[in-house]
Design a protein around this motif. Structure first.
Motif, mmCIF file in Angstrom:
data_model
loop_
_atom_site.group_PDB
_atom_site.id
_atom_site.type_symbol
_atom_site.label_atom_id
_atom_site.label_comp_id
_atom_site.label_asym_id
_atom_site.label_seq_id
_atom_site.Cartn_x
_atom_site.Cartn_y
_atom_site.Cartn_z
ATOM 1 N N UNK A 270 0.739 -1.068 0.111
ATOM 2 C CA UNK A 270 -0.129 -0.100 -0.064
ATOM 3 C C UNK A 270 0.838 1.106 -0.027
ATOM 4 N N UNK A 271 0.518 2.377 -0.618
ATOM 5 C CA UNK A 271 1.296 3.350 -0.729
ATOM 6 C C UNK A 271 0.911 4.582 0.226
ATOM 7 N N UNK A 272 1.992 5.198 0.537
ATOM 8 C CA UNK A 272 1.568 6.243 1.834
ATOM 9 C C UNK A 272 0.603 7.398 1.137
ATOM 10 N N UNK A 273 -0.188 7.939 2.029
ATOM 11 C CA UNK A 273 -1.029 9.026 1.554
ATOM 12 C C UNK A 273 -0.875 10.269 2.089
ATOM 13 N N UNK A 274 -0.873 11.153 1.151
ATOM 14 C CA UNK A 274 -0.337 12.444 1.451
ATOM 15 C C UNK A 274 -1.759 13.174 2.361
ATOM 16 N N UNK A 275 -1.291 13.651 3.709
ATOM 17 C CA UNK A 275 -2.306 14.234 4.523
ATOM 18 C C UNK A 275 -2.421 15.711 4.161
ATOM 19 N N UNK A 276 -2.875 15.944 3.124
ATOM 20 C CA UNK A 276 -3.188 17.401 2.251
ATOM 21 C C UNK A 276 -4.630 17.711 2.969
ATOM 22 N N UNK A 277 -5.098 18.891 2.346
ATOM 23 C CA UNK A 277 -6.305 19.639 2.745
ATOM 24 C C UNK A 277 -7.411 18.544 2.544
ATOM 25 N N UNK A 278 -7.312 17.847 1.247
ATOM 26 C CA UNK A 278 -8.532 16.892 0.874
ATOM 27 C C UNK A 278 -8.489 15.854 1.726
ATOM 28 N N UNK A 279 -7.358 15.427 2.271
ATOM 29 C CA UNK A 279 -7.306 14.474 3.181
ATOM 30 C C UNK A 279 -8.226 14.501 4.347
ATOM 31 N N UNK A 280 -7.759 15.811 5.079
ATOM 32 C CA UNK A 280 -8.713 16.205 6.165
ATOM 33 C C UNK A 280 -10.083 16.487 5.916
ATOM 34 N N UNK A 281 -10.515 17.107 4.771
ATOM 35 C CA UNK A 281 -11.777 17.315 4.526
ATOM 36 C C UNK A 281 -12.655 16.113 4.300
ATOM 37 N N UNK B 280 -3.576 -2.183 9.998
ATOM 38 C CA UNK B 280 -3.717 -2.176 11.231
ATOM 39 C C UNK B 280 -2.346 -1.159 11.740
ATOM 40 N N UNK B 281 -1.439 -1.117 10.959
ATOM 41 C CA UNK B 281 -0.358 -0.363 11.413
ATOM 42 C C UNK B 281 -0.748 1.276 11.286
ATOM 43 N N UNK B 282 -1.500 1.529 10.229
ATOM 44 C CA UNK B 282 -2.022 2.876 9.925
ATOM 45 C C UNK B 282 -3.145 3.323 11.156
ATOM 46 N N UNK B 283 -3.911 2.286 11.303
ATOM 47 C CA UNK B 283 -4.882 2.640 12.345
ATOM 48 C C UNK B 283 -4.326 2.934 13.698
ATOM 49 N N UNK B 284 -3.287 2.058 14.167
ATOM 50 C CA UNK B 284 -2.638 2.397 15.493
ATOM 51 C C UNK B 284 -2.191 3.729 15.385
ATOM 52 N N UNK B 285 -1.272 4.137 14.386
ATOM 53 C CA UNK B 285 -0.554 5.304 14.140
ATOM 54 C C UNK B 285 -1.667 6.350 14.301
ATOM 55 N N UNK B 286 -2.426 6.445 13.571
ATOM 56 C CA UNK B 286 -3.697 7.470 13.521
ATOM 57 C C UNK B 286 -4.303 7.600 14.937
ATOM 58 N N UNK B 287 -4.684 6.409 15.600
ATOM 59 C CA UNK B 287 -5.374 6.491 16.610
ATOM 60 C C UNK B 287 -4.289 7.102 17.976
ATOM 61 N N UNK B 288 -3.080 6.936 17.931
ATOM 62 C CA UNK B 288 -2.139 7.329 18.931
ATOM 63 C C UNK B 288 -1.836 8.796 18.754
ATOM 64 N N UNK B 289 -1.873 9.226 17.369
ATOM 65 C CA UNK B 289 -1.837 10.597 17.109
ATOM 66 C C UNK B 289 -2.916 11.339 17.659
ATOM 67 N N UNK B 290 -3.997 11.025 17.316
ATOM 68 C CA UNK B 290 -5.447 11.712 17.913
ATOM 69 C C UNK B 290 -5.508 11.675 19.564
ATOM 70 N N UNK B 291 -5.321 10.335 20.094
ATOM 71 C CA UNK B 291 -5.154 10.656 21.641
ATOM 72 C C UNK B 291 -4.100 11.369 22.147
ATOM 73 N N UNK B 292 -2.937 11.540 21.535
ATOM 74 C CA UNK B 292 -1.754 12.424 21.876
ATOM 75 C C UNK B 292 -2.311 13.945 21.801
#
Length: 91
Positions: free
Chosen positions: A1-12, A71-83
């Protein structure tokens, strides 16, 4: 799977999903809203794995690496958001 850029569209796009979930928060328990979002994400990602594979054999080869990636991406996002929420408690 490729890395997704977290740009404005990503957050929207993420905010659109959250806004939809928030419309149900007063109608059902928050845990159910969360569970359905997780289920929908898993269902959609399984669909992506399926349509990305040329055949069943390829899908079987892609299955475990794809699961590990999600699973790795979910854990990364969850940890970032909890922090982020923890940091707000310090203010």
């Amino acid at each position: 799977m490729s890395e997704i850029t977290r740009d404005k569209e990503f957050y929207e796009l993420a905010d659109e999903h959250i806004a939809l979930a928030n419309t149900r928060m007063n109608q059902v328990k928050p845990a159910k809203v969360s569970a359905t979002m997780l289920f929908a994400t898993a269902r959609f990602n399984a669909f992506l794995i399926s349509v990305s594979a040329e055949n069943k054999a390829q899908m079987l080869l892609d299955k475990e690496p794809a699961i590990a990636y999600f699973m790795q991406e979910y854990e990364k996002y969850l940890r970032e958001n909890i922090d982020e929420h923890l940091a707000q408690h310090d203010q």
